[in-house]
Enzyme design. Structure first.
Site, PDB file in Angstrom:
ATOM      1  N   SER A   1     -71.440  -3.976  84.934  1.00  0.00           N
ATOM      2  CA  SER A   1     -72.079  -3.927  86.546  1.00  0.00           C
ATOM      3  C   SER A   1     -71.062  -4.444  87.630  1.00  0.00           C
ATOM      4  CB  SER A   1     -73.349  -4.635  86.367  1.00  0.00           C
ATOM      5  OG  SER A   1     -74.005  -4.525  87.620  1.00  0.00           O
TER       6      SER A   1
ATOM      7  N   ASP B   1     -58.262   1.403  91.066  1.00  0.00           N
ATOM      8  CA  ASP B   1     -58.251   2.387  91.921  1.00  0.00           C
ATOM      9  C   ASP B   1     -57.409   2.356  93.020  1.00  0.00           C
ATOM     10  OD1 ASP B   1     -60.123   4.048  90.431  1.00  0.00           O
ATOM     11  OD2 ASP B   1     -61.628   4.360  92.331  1.00  0.00           O
TER      12      ASP B   1
ATOM     13  N   LYS C   1     -72.372   0.228  83.066  1.00  0.00           N
ATOM     14  CA  LYS C   1     -73.617   0.232  83.864  1.00  0.00           C
ATOM     15  C   LYS C   1     -73.135   0.565  85.227  1.00  0.00           C
ATOM     16  CE  LYS C   1     -77.193  -2.945  85.482  1.00  0.00           C
ATOM     17  NZ  LYS C   1     -77.007  -2.682  86.823  1.00  0.00           N
TER      18      LYS C   1
END
Length: 479
Positions: A313, A324, A338
């Site tokens: 999460s 990224d 998740k």
């Protein structure tokens, strides 16, 4: 150990006929929703009446209704949940980082509760309990045979009440009793230290109310010791997640201002949002911004993020954003997967509904639901290989987990392979007739992944895993 998390609850029971009209009017008042199905609601009310009148013994109406709500919600996905008075209190303790107890971080060893660390300033700390101490009895109850959750519940209680612990201290080969008065404990969700000159380690164990403040303070302390920090390890292993604003804030500490951290998308308007590395997106209303106090050098310090199958999460949001934007090297094991957002709607003073309202996406548009973050460098848990990896449950193993498309035979084959690997390891453990040796404490000198992370920062050879491979998403993404 089953590969599926069995979610209990029955959907059939609990409704009051007189409430149906009110519920229908409320549903009709919300134009975005279709009217409730009256035939099914009447059937639900009929079942409620039959249980009340025909069951073998009297049943509590409130319990029936709560069970009906819990059953309805548990049928959605593994993370939606109805909170009654008791579970809502436990949930709030988890997010605030406050609870009433003795103040120890614990694990299990040889069937006993092992004290990993007493929380500084807590009753257990003042009583002289030490890391490595084993708790053999809690009041009159022997610990062997209890689960870790059962042991925790026995040690928690009301403020100013007492609990007696029987301690076995291996280093001194002696057993002794300690009586401790419970009090409110403030959990430190952040730990940090300078590992060696020029290099530091900071661990976030959960994203709670105080995490961002604690994180900033620990980093300020590190820079006081090492003003010319050469490298930093951000440890998110076994971090189950928590508050979204904390994940955005900690990502923002390392990223340029205004770059995207995470986006969410769901059925309702408020679930469609993009969050950036900007105080407006993580600062609490009227609150301070502890991130702005951090040294500017933090934006460029070489960074490694450690993750494993227990990173979920909010911790996956941080790892995904830093990966990224190529701000950090992600090392460790593929994360939990998740990729959904839960919103808590309070239903009354002592009850609430935690419901999945959106999926989240990393800055490049990746959904990690049922897949997770794949590290740039896969590492084993120890120099000898992985010990507990096959036993760890991931999002894709949970019953009713959200998919991004239709399940396939290939997914079923992967699930079968995971179950076979789990059974094989459990069989090997059973043959040994002894428990697996616990992994070294995170942050210790024996912490193999941490050693590899430091090698990465220093440009030295890294021992990457020779066996770990990427586990693909459990369903194909929707176009």
């Amino acid at each position: 150990m089953s590969s599926k998390l069995k979610v209990a609850g029955w959907v059939a029971l609990g409704a009051v006929a007189g409430a149906l009209t009110t519920m229908q009017l409320q549903a009709n008042a919300r134009s975005s929703l279709s009217p409730l199905p009256l035939d099914e609601m009447q059937q639900l009310a009929a079942v409620f009446g039959l249980v009340k009148s025909d069951y073998v013994e009297p049943v509590d109406e409130k319990k029936l209704i709560n069970d009906a709500i819990a059953g309805m919600v548990s049928g959605l996905d593994p993370h939606s949940q109805f909170f009654d008075k008791k579970t809502f209190k436990e949930f709030r303790e988890g997010t605030t980082g406050k609870f009433v107890g003795v103040g120890i971080e614990i694990g299990m060893e040889d069937g006993l509760v092992k004290i990993v660390s007493p929380i500084e300033g807590s009753p257990a700390f003042r009583a002289g309990l030490k890391s490595g101490d084993l708790i053999t009895r809690i009041d009159e109850t022997a610990v062997r045979g209890l689960s870790i959750d059962q042991a925790v519940k026995k040690m928690r209680g009301e403020p100013a009440t007492k609990v007696s612990l029987t301690i076995y201290r291996k280093a001194e080969s002696r057993t002794f009793p300690v009586t401790i008065t419970r009090e409110e404990i403030k959990v430190q969700s952040v730990r940090a230290k300078v590992v060696e000159p020029g290099y530091a380690w900071i661990r976030v164990s959960q994203f709670q109310d105080r995490t961002v403040d604690d994180f900033a303070k620990k980093l300020e302390d590190i820079y006081k010791q090492e003003p010319k920090l050469k490298g930093l390890v951000l440890d998110l292993r076994n971090d189950p997640g928590g508050l979204l604003d904390g994940a955005i804030a900690i990502s923002a500490a390392f990223l340029p201002k205004d770059v995207e951290v995470v986006s969410t998308n769901g059925q309702i308007a408020e679930s469609k949002a993009t969050y950036k590395a900007n105080p407006d997106d993580y600062r609490r209303r009227g609150g301070d911004d502890p991130i702005k106090r951090l040294p500017a050098a933090l934006k460029n310090v070489p960074l490694v993020v450690l993750v494993n199958e227990g990173s979920a999460s909010a911790s996956e949001i941080v790892a995904g954003a830093l990966q990224d934007h190529k701000r950090a090297t992600i090392m460790g094991a593929q994360t939990f997967g998740k990729g959904s957002v839960q919103t808590v709607r309070q239903l009354g003073p002592e009850s609430a509904l935690k419901i999945t309202t959106a999926r989240y996406y990393t800055p490049s548009g990746r959904s990690i639901q049922a897949k997770g973050i794949v590290p740039d460098v896969l590492l084993d848990e120890t120099a000898e290989g992985n010990v507990f990896a096959a036993l760890r449950t991931r999002e894709a193993d949970l019953e009713k987990h959200l998919n991004n498309g239709p399940e396939s035979e290939e997914n079923e084959a992967r699930a079968k392979a995971r179950e076979e690997a789990r059974q094989k390891l459990e069989a090997e453990i059973a043959k040994r007739n002894e428990p697996l040796k616990p992994l070294p404490e995170f942050g210790s000198a024996e912490d193999f992944p941490l050693v590899q992370a430091l090698n990465q920062l220093k440009g030295q050879p890294v021992i990457a895993s020779k066996t770990a491979v990427e586990r693909k998403a459990e369903a194909k993404p929707t176009p």
